[in-house]
Design an enzyme around this catalytic site. Structure first.
Site, mmCIF file in Angstrom:
data_model
loop_
_atom_site.group_PDB
_atom_site.id
_atom_site.type_symbol
_atom_site.label_atom_id
_atom_site.label_comp_id
_atom_site.label_asym_id
_atom_site.label_seq_id
_atom_site.Cartn_x
_atom_site.Cartn_y
_atom_site.Cartn_z
ATOM 1 N N GLN A 116 0.838 -1.217 0.000
ATOM 2 C CA GLN A 116 0.000 0.000 0.000
ATOM 3 C C GLN A 116 0.864 1.256 0.000
ATOM 4 O OE1 GLN A 116 -2.917 -0.995 -0.462
ATOM 5 N NE2 GLN A 116 -3.113 -2.919 0.624
ATOM 6 N N HIS A 117 1.869 1.293 -0.847
ATOM 7 C CA HIS A 117 2.817 2.410 -0.896
ATOM 8 C C HIS A 117 2.787 3.108 -2.259
ATOM 9 C CE1 HIS A 117 5.428 0.226 2.394
ATOM 10 N NE2 HIS A 117 4.297 0.725 2.874
#
Length: 513
Positions: free
Chosen positions: A447-448
């Site tokens: 989730q970057h």
């Protein structure tokens, strides 16, 4: 409030920061619009959004999370969660707050200019934090809004992780927010005393009382309005009604998915594609949504020999950063420890003695996939493709991370508390093809997401904004979130998202002088 001087779209990791810093000037009217609810104080936040022992973004059915349909690989569909509440994803993430590496700043400053050098960014990094462990010094600050503490390594599993790394001859990295040799150490976190303090609380708890700052929740921005090539306002949907809100300048802080999609809906992006959708083209910028950067992740679980007590504070234990073979990027493999079973981490329950986990990520800078808008209707989600595992280098790095973790679990230090890795088994570990298949079937993401609206020089077809977030070819419009990073940092980007808010606010304040 009349027409605000600045309208900020999104009250997340960058937007809350930007609005707070800009509104410190009482002569500047600032309007902050958030699609989700905007609790006004710590007491108004639901307890599950503050508990640092869980990750709200991983909880199914949370009303504070939006799930974006995506594909990690062509045959691996995924729903990418993002926060939809004051504080954005800093309200629903894991509380990991590790700075980017000097190498990241060296790379970004080529595209973004000198403001993105490590030397220029360091004063802003110091100013945004209150480091409760190290206090003020050349590398750290003690007066900033974001309180930072490092995870407790006294838990038996964390102690075993540290001892295993030492047994393998790996260095200790006591401060992962310095620029020391990558190794094992505690995780800097914005979770203090068991509470995850998001940017909404850190930056806006006091600033929201300013008469020149208005924060509105439940406001979904559908598009940016233009007069010629100048942004003049946004179309907003609130409580089922639509209106246009005008502003002197607009800053999109809707995240790497939201900001790129909003630009497309507003006529900024790949011109031919937008025209086919019936979107009037304001500025042809093919870089918007052309690719993205993120960190592929897999989870390995191990079984404790005896039930372990739950951690008192954060779910996070230690973190180990290793350099993959070839060594192009130091510390590009991350092994992140969970002190909470996965079922409990996402808000459920876990039986005593349940497996604990390591989250393994390939954090080498890369660009692949992209975001493609499929309709002029804002309600139709864009097509998001992560493009994971496309190259042999991608696959090799994840194999190395899995094997390195298995090696740590096999040390005498770790076998004292562990009865072993659940999977993969020895045959799979020893076979590249079998291990690739195992990884592919369990692939996730950290989730970057970054890089959907990359910064760079005007005229560069691979860039959409300058180093201060100004959108090329138009006036009165900026982007200030992780979408402007050409590549994701070598560490999770939560701290960098806050830095972006600080950096763009600093630029806007200086431009007025």
């Amino acid at each position: 409030m009349g027409v605000p001087d600045v309208l900020v779209v999104g009250a997340g990791g960058s937007g809350a920061v930007l609005a707070a810093r800009l509104s410190a000037d009482p002569a500047r009217e600032v309007l902050l619009l958030e699609a989700g609810p905007v609790p006004r104080s710590l007491a108004e936040f639901p307890p599950e959004l503050l508990d640092a022992r869980v990750v709200p973004g991983a909880q199914p059915g949370s009303e504070f999370v939006t799930h974006h349909p995506a594909h990690l690989t062509p045959d691996r569909p995924y729903a990418a969660p993002r926060g939809r509440v004051l504080g954005g994803s800093t309200t629903v993430n894991g509380g990991y707050f590790v700075r980017a590496r000097r190498e990241d700043f060296d790379r970004w400053s080529v595209q973004g200019g000198p403001a993105w050098s490590y030397e220029r960014a360091l004063p802003l990094l110091r100013a945004l934090e209150n480091d409760l462990d190290l206090g003020a010094g050349p590398l750290h600050g003690d007066r900033g809004p974001v309180r930072i503490s490092r995870t407790d390594l006294s838990h038996p599993a964390a102690e075993a992780f540290r001892a295993a790394a030492k047994e393998r001859g790996l260095p200790e990295e006591h401060d992962k927010n310095a620029q020391d040799e990558p190794g094992f150490g505690p995780v800097p976190s914005n979770a203090v005393g068991g509470l995850r303090i998001n940017t909404g609380l850190a930056y806006l708890a006091e600033a929201a009382a300013r008469p020149n700052l208005t924060v509105r929740g439940g406001c979904t921005v559908r598009s940016v309005r233009f007069s010629g090539n100048r942004a003049t306002g946004v179309e907003v949907e609130h409580a089922g009604r639509r209106s246009v809100v005008e502003a002197g300048e607009i800053v999109l802080c809707a995240g790497a998915f939201g900001s790129a999609h909003l630009l497309h809906l507003s006529g900024i992006g790949p011109g031919e594609d937008l025209a086919r959708l019936g979107v009037p083209v304001v500025q042809d910028l093919p870089a918007v949504g052309a690719a993205l950067g993120d960190h592929p992740q897999v989870v390995l679980e191990w079984t404790p020999r005896e039930p372990m007590a739950a951690p008192a504070g954060s779910w996070l234990g230690g973190a180990l950063h290793l350099t993959s073979s070839g060594g192009e990027h130091r510390g590009d493999l991350e092994i992140l420890q969970s002190l909470v079973p996965l079922t409990a981490l996402i808000g459920g329950t876990a039986a005593p003695g349940s497996p604990l986990a390591f989250l393994l990520s390939d954090q080498a800078p890369r660009r692949s996939g992209g975001l493609r808008t499929e309709s002029a209707d804002p309600a139709v989600p864009p097509h998001i493709d992560y493009g994971y595992l496309e190259t042999e280098a991608d696959r090799r790095r994840l194999r190395e991370a899995v094997r390195a973790t298995a090696s740590l679990l096999a040390t005498s230090a770790f076998t004292e508390i562990s009865s072993g890795l659940l999977e993969p088994g020895p045959r799979t570990l020893d076979d590249d093809r079998a291990l690739d298949l195992w990884i592919r079937s369990r692939l996730g993401t950290s989730q970057h997401t970054c890089g959907t609206v990359p910064m760079g020089s005007a005229g560069d077809p691979s860039a959409a904004v300058d180093g201060h977030g100004r959108v090329h070819g138009v006036r009165g419009l900026r982007v200030a979130d992780t979408s402007i990073l050409p590549t994701a940092p070598l560490r999770g980007p939560a701290a960098t998202a806050v830095l972006i808010g600080e950096l763009v606010a600093d630029a806007m304040i200086r431009e007025v002088r």
